[in-house]
Design a protein around this motif. Sequence first.
Motif, PDB file in Angstrom:
ATOM      1  N   LYS A 183      -4.213  84.933  -3.847  1.00 17.52           N
ATOM      2  CA  LYS A 183      -5.123  83.848  -3.347  1.00 17.52           C
ATOM      3  C   LYS A 183      -4.624  82.657  -3.741  1.00 17.52           C
ATOM      4  O   LYS A 183      -4.808  81.469  -2.958  1.00 17.52           O
ATOM      5  N   TRP A 184      -4.288  82.333  -5.052  1.00 14.04           N
ATOM      6  CA  TRP A 184      -3.830  80.942  -5.549  1.00 14.04           C
ATOM      7  C   TRP A 184      -2.440  80.560  -4.707  1.00 14.04           C
ATOM      8  O   TRP A 184      -2.586  79.580  -4.316  1.00 14.04           O
ATOM      9  N   ILE A 185      -1.847  81.459  -4.406  1.00 12.79           N
ATOM     10  CA  ILE A 185      -0.484  81.105  -3.578  1.00 12.79           C
ATOM     11  C   ILE A 185      -0.893  80.809  -2.494  1.00 12.79           C
ATOM     12  O   ILE A 185      -0.595  79.486  -1.776  1.00 12.79           O
ATOM     13  N   ALA A 186      -1.919  81.414  -1.600  1.00 11.68           N
ATOM     14  CA  ALA A 186      -2.243  81.136  -0.277  1.00 11.68           C
ATOM     15  C   ALA A 186      -3.153  79.679  -0.442  1.00 11.68           C
ATOM     16  O   ALA A 186      -2.954  78.849   0.426  1.00 11.68           O
ATOM     17  N   PHE A 187      -3.697  79.628  -1.386  1.00  9.57           N
ATOM     18  CA  PHE A 187      -4.660  78.112  -1.476  1.00  9.57           C
ATOM     19  C   PHE A 187      -3.568  77.185  -1.563  1.00  9.57           C
ATOM     20  O   PHE A 187      -3.666  76.019  -0.925  1.00  9.57           O
ATOM     21  N   ARG A 188      -2.323  77.343  -2.483  1.00 10.67           N
ATOM     22  CA  ARG A 188      -1.530  76.443  -2.645  1.00 10.67           C
ATOM     23  C   ARG A 188      -0.879  76.033  -1.301  1.00 10.67           C
ATOM     24  O   ARG A 188      -0.289  75.003  -0.930  1.00 10.67           O
ATOM     25  N   THR A 189      -0.529  77.094  -0.569  1.00 12.58           N
ATOM     26  CA  THR A 189       0.229  76.960   0.554  1.00 12.58           C
ATOM     27  C   THR A 189      -0.483  76.087   1.330  1.00 12.58           C
ATOM     28  O   THR A 189       0.198  75.028   2.205  1.00 12.58           O
ATOM     29  N   ILE A 190      -1.883  76.277   1.591  1.00  9.68           N
ATOM     30  CA  ILE A 190      -2.818  75.359   2.599  1.00  9.68           C
ATOM     31  C   ILE A 190      -2.859  74.201   2.114  1.00  9.68           C
ATOM     32  O   ILE A 190      -2.456  73.076   2.772  1.00  9.68           O
ATOM     33  N   LEU A 191      -2.885  73.730   1.084  1.00 12.39           N
ATOM     34  CA  LEU A 191      -2.939  72.491   0.455  1.00 12.39           C
ATOM     35  C   LEU A 191      -1.508  71.762   0.326  1.00 12.39           C
ATOM     36  O   LEU A 191      -1.578  70.647   0.901  1.00 12.39           O
ATOM     37  N   THR A 192      -0.428  72.647   0.168  1.00 13.22           N
ATOM     38  CA  THR A 192       0.908  71.743   0.563  1.00 13.22           C
ATOM     39  C   THR A 192       0.947  71.375   1.921  1.00 13.22           C
ATOM     40  O   THR A 192       1.672  70.303   2.065  1.00 13.22           O
ATOM     41  N   ARG A 193       0.706  72.270   2.690  1.00 16.09           N
ATOM     42  CA  ARG A 193       0.751  72.071   4.406  1.00 16.09           C
ATOM     43  C   ARG A 193      -0.024  70.863   4.622  1.00 16.09           C
ATOM     44  O   ARG A 193       0.622  70.011   5.468  1.00 16.09           O
ATOM     45  N   GLU A 194      -1.399  70.594   4.170  1.00 19.33           N
ATOM     46  CA  GLU A 194      -2.005  69.711   4.316  1.00 19.33           C
ATOM     47  C   GLU A 194      -1.447  68.242   3.754  1.00 19.33           C
ATOM     48  O   GLU A 194      -1.393  67.194   4.587  1.00 19.33           O
ATOM     49  N   ILE A 195      -0.963  68.523   2.681  1.00 21.00           N
ATOM     50  CA  ILE A 195      -0.416  67.069   2.007  1.00 21.00           C
ATOM     51  C   ILE A 195       0.940  66.905   2.836  1.00 21.00           C
ATOM     52  O   ILE A 195       1.265  65.545   3.154  1.00 21.00           O
ATOM     53  N   ARG A 196       1.708  67.969   3.218  1.00 20.23           N
ATOM     54  CA  ARG A 196       2.978  67.492   3.940  1.00 20.23           C
ATOM     55  C   ARG A 196       2.636  66.827   5.346  1.00 20.23           C
ATOM     56  O   ARG A 196       3.132  66.080   5.644  1.00 20.23           O
ATOM     57  N   ARG A 197       1.402  67.345   5.845  1.00 17.61           N
ATOM     58  CA  ARG A 197       1.271  66.844   7.422  1.00 17.61           C
ATOM     59  C   ARG A 197       0.652  65.292   7.149  1.00 17.61           C
ATOM     60  O   ARG A 197       1.446  64.454   7.877  1.00 17.61           O
ATOM     61  N   PHE A 198      -0.154  64.865   6.202  1.00 18.20           N
ATOM     62  CA  PHE A 198      -0.481  63.551   6.361  1.00 18.20           C
ATOM     63  C   PHE A 198       0.641  62.541   5.688  1.00 18.20           C
ATOM     64  O   PHE A 198       0.598  61.531   6.082  1.00 18.20           O
ATOM     65  N   THR A 199       1.554  63.111   4.950  1.00 19.10           N
ATOM     66  CA  THR A 199       2.713  62.236   4.360  1.00 19.10           C
ATOM     67  C   THR A 199       3.746  62.109   5.440  1.00 19.10           C
ATOM     68  O   THR A 199       4.346  61.059   5.525  1.00 19.10           O
ATOM     69  N   ARG A 200       3.910  63.172   6.351  1.00 17.36           N
ATOM     70  CA  ARG A 200       4.907  63.214   7.493  1.00 17.36           C
ATOM     71  C   ARG A 200       4.366  62.054   8.545  1.00 17.36           C
ATOM     72  O   ARG A 200       5.257  61.272   8.930  1.00 17.36           O
ATOM     73  N   ILE A 201       3.077  62.073   8.636  1.00 12.71           N
ATOM     74  CA  ILE A 201       2.629  60.983   9.730  1.00 12.71           C
ATOM     75  C   ILE A 201       1.918  59.794   8.936  1.00 12.71           C
ATOM     76  O   ILE A 201       1.076  59.382   9.556  1.00 12.71           O
ATOM     77  N   TRP A 202       2.599  59.378   7.798  1.00 10.76           N
ATOM     78  CA  TRP A 202       2.002  58.216   7.178  1.00 10.76           C
ATOM     79  C   TRP A 202       1.595  57.068   7.996  1.00 10.76           C
ATOM     80  O   TRP A 202       0.896  56.103   7.639  1.00 10.76           O
ATOM     81  N   LEU A 203       2.379  56.785   9.050  1.00 13.87           N
ATOM     82  CA  LEU A 203       2.360  55.620  10.051  1.00 13.87           C
ATOM     83  C   LEU A 203       0.933  55.504  10.339  1.00 13.87           C
ATOM     84  O   LEU A 203       0.410  54.579  10.985  1.00 13.87           O
ATOM     85  N   GLN A 204       0.527  56.866  10.725  1.00 15.35           N
ATOM     86  CA  GLN A 204      -0.893  57.084  11.180  1.00 15.35           C
ATOM     87  C   GLN A 204      -1.945  57.165  10.291  1.00 15.35           C
ATOM     88  O   GLN A 204      -3.220  57.124  10.399  1.00 15.35           O
ATOM     89  N   THR A 205      -1.550  57.764   8.956  1.00 14.18           N
ATOM     90  CA  THR A 205      -2.711  57.996   8.107  1.00 14.18           C
ATOM     91  C   THR A 205      -2.843  57.122   6.924  1.00 14.18           C
ATOM     92  O   THR A 205      -3.691  57.153   6.086  1.00 14.18           O
ATOM     93  N   LEU A 206      -1.536  56.508   6.267  1.00  7.77           N
ATOM     94  CA  LEU A 206      -1.700  55.907   5.206  1.00  7.77           C
ATOM     95  C   LEU A 206      -1.728  54.433   5.376  1.00  7.77           C
ATOM     96  O   LEU A 206      -2.167  53.424   4.582  1.00  7.77           O
ATOM     97  N   LEU A 207      -0.737  54.114   6.231  1.00  9.04           N
ATOM     98  CA  LEU A 207      -0.596  52.841   6.553  1.00  9.04           C
ATOM     99  C   LEU A 207      -1.860  51.914   7.152  1.00  9.04           C
ATOM    100  O   LEU A 207      -2.023  50.796   6.743  1.00  9.04           O
ATOM    101  N   PRO A 208      -2.531  52.448   8.427  1.00 12.19           N
ATOM    102  CA  PRO A 208      -3.461  51.640   8.774  1.00 12.19           C
ATOM    103  C   PRO A 208      -4.692  51.343   7.909  1.00 12.19           C
ATOM    104  O   PRO A 208      -5.060  50.168   7.876  1.00 12.19           O
ATOM    105  N   PRO A 209      -5.013  52.444   7.047  1.00  8.67           N
ATOM    106  CA  PRO A 209      -6.283  51.763   6.161  1.00  8.67           C
ATOM    107  C   PRO A 209      -5.755  50.606   5.438  1.00  8.67           C
ATOM    108  O   PRO A 209      -6.500  49.631   4.803  1.00  8.67           O
ATOM    109  N   ALA A 210      -4.426  51.057   4.960  1.00  6.77           N
ATOM    110  CA  ALA A 210      -3.911  49.535   3.895  1.00  6.77           C
ATOM    111  C   ALA A 210      -4.071  48.263   4.594  1.00  6.77           C
ATOM    112  O   ALA A 210      -4.473  47.496   4.184  1.00  6.77           O
TER     113      ALA A 210
END
Lengths: 257, 357
Positions: free
Chosen positions: A6-33
């Motif tokens: 379960k821990w591996i599955a949880f980490r997998t989902i979390l890693t994928r989520e972080i990978r998603r928003f960092t991959r599209i940082w132009l849409q996710t991190l830059l605009p609020p800044a």
Amino acid sequence: MTAAQKWIAFRTILTREIRRFTRIWLQTLLPPAITISLYFIIFGTLIGPRIGEMAGFSYMEFVVPGLIMMSVITNSYSNVVSSFFSTKYQRSVEEMLVSPVPNYIILLGFSLGGVVRGLMVGTIVTLLSLFFTDLKVTHLGVTIGIVLCTSVMFSLAGFINAVFARNFDDISIIPTFVLTPLTYLGGVFYSISLLPEFWQGVSMANPVLYMVNAFRYGLLGVSDINVTWAFAMVILFAVALFAIALHQLEKGSRLRS
Amino acid sequence: MGAMGSHRLRTKEGAHQSHKPDSTRSSRSLRSLRMTIWKAMTPALKITSLSKTYDNGFEALKGISLEVQPGDFFALLGPNGAGKSTSIGIICSLVRKSGGSVEIFGRNIDTDFSIAKQDLGVVPQEFNFNQFEKVQDILITQAGYFGLPREVAAERAEKYLRLLGLWEKRDSVSRMLSGGMKRRLMIARAMVHEPKLLILDEPTAGVDIELRRSMWEFLRQINAEGTTIILTTHYLEEAESLCRNIAIIDRGEIVQNTSIRQLLTQLNKEVFLLDVADELQECPQIDGFPTRLVVEEGGNSLEVEVVKGQSLNDVFAALDKQGIAIQSMRNKANRLEEMFVSMTNNDTENGTEGGDS
């Protein structure tokens, strides 16, 4: 599944989520800044000096905590709502549904992904604010605690929105018609003591007011409302939203035909 | 098949327990032997009275029952809308059933879903991976959902991407792949946790001949290594080439559940109804043609089975010799055949025939 799996599955989902928003940082991190920097420039530097003091602080000092909190709220919410909805839309949610991952792990993974994005944007905005004002922290525990709880609560709310959403309109309706008015009227830009008594009463029904004020209390040491009450409410909301989200997942509504 | 199954099992256990001393080896092999026997006796898939009525009132499944044995290569055939995808949806828990039960290697999917799902791999009909993720990430993520540690996940991802000829594309974003590659990606994804039962929903629909053959080769290989396979298909040729047993589903009901060989014999056979002029006391014998006398109010008729290649002239000659006059003749409706005709029509309409059959 064992606890380790379960821990591996949880980490997998979390890693994928972080990978998603960092991959599209132009849409996710830059605009609020950029948006929040504009707020700093306009309200803090340009208009701020003409407004004068608010609750005993310069307007810039007063508005910074509100703007940080606003960015945490919107980013936590929108990360989960868009990520989970797109998973549903592309049907890749089925990858999780056919696997043995328990529903609460799915929920925790996505929500924590929203919390990470919220906190990351919050940090970026905080760092940017240092160009405009000195930041002091009066109560560190309150500051961190309220940001965390708020981020969790809005991530869960975003998840529920995504579960119910049938199309892309549905994931922008709540942010536009509910979230934005609540934050703009939630004491981000003003102290409610400026309002007539009636509208002060109405404002008390706005949950965002409590979070923003508790956060401002953590930084500046001033608040329009009782901080303990703020914590109690945010935690209560978070627990309720978690229960609702988990119930929706268990029922499989809008996920399984 | 049993021997191969137990070999797989041992290597799996060995990987987890390699640090244990030798003394546990005998108890381990005993356990694996017991598992093998238990596995041999438990169907890979057992469906009992499965029914599904959708919210709009459409009854997709009318209480079907089905068993697939471990190691089998099983075909689920049927025209569009027959209930194949609904059945698969229920088995992998994407569709909620209205009634009945499903067991995967003896584990009920409702009460024991965690173990049941570990044993199951599914390749759906429509692409359902994240279009923006890289090929390798999709596989490793899927392995993570099944609780596989990252190193194992990476190893498996490499193994199946190589086997399916996608290793070169591991860093490509999935939406850039060709249709055939996307399909293979879904197979690799379903195999990454090495399920004991693999279900494929029309894996070769719209896939060109060469690719279809290479996919068949892969499926044959993993079946030979012990994986039970169920596939749904439109193509009788595909079922004929790959599968040993077959169930035919039509309008939510199973109309045939037999071996491929048996089915082909049945398809090769035509039944003619010959109306005879006079009343017959007993059924005439016709050499090489099984015959049955049917007595109806309107008159007598003979039901004669003719296998493709046999000549009807022989039937008439034999009857003539016995002085039996035939008034008229008609084909006995063969539901199975009608269904195949309609399935073939569907294929041509959809343009997915591929010119392979």
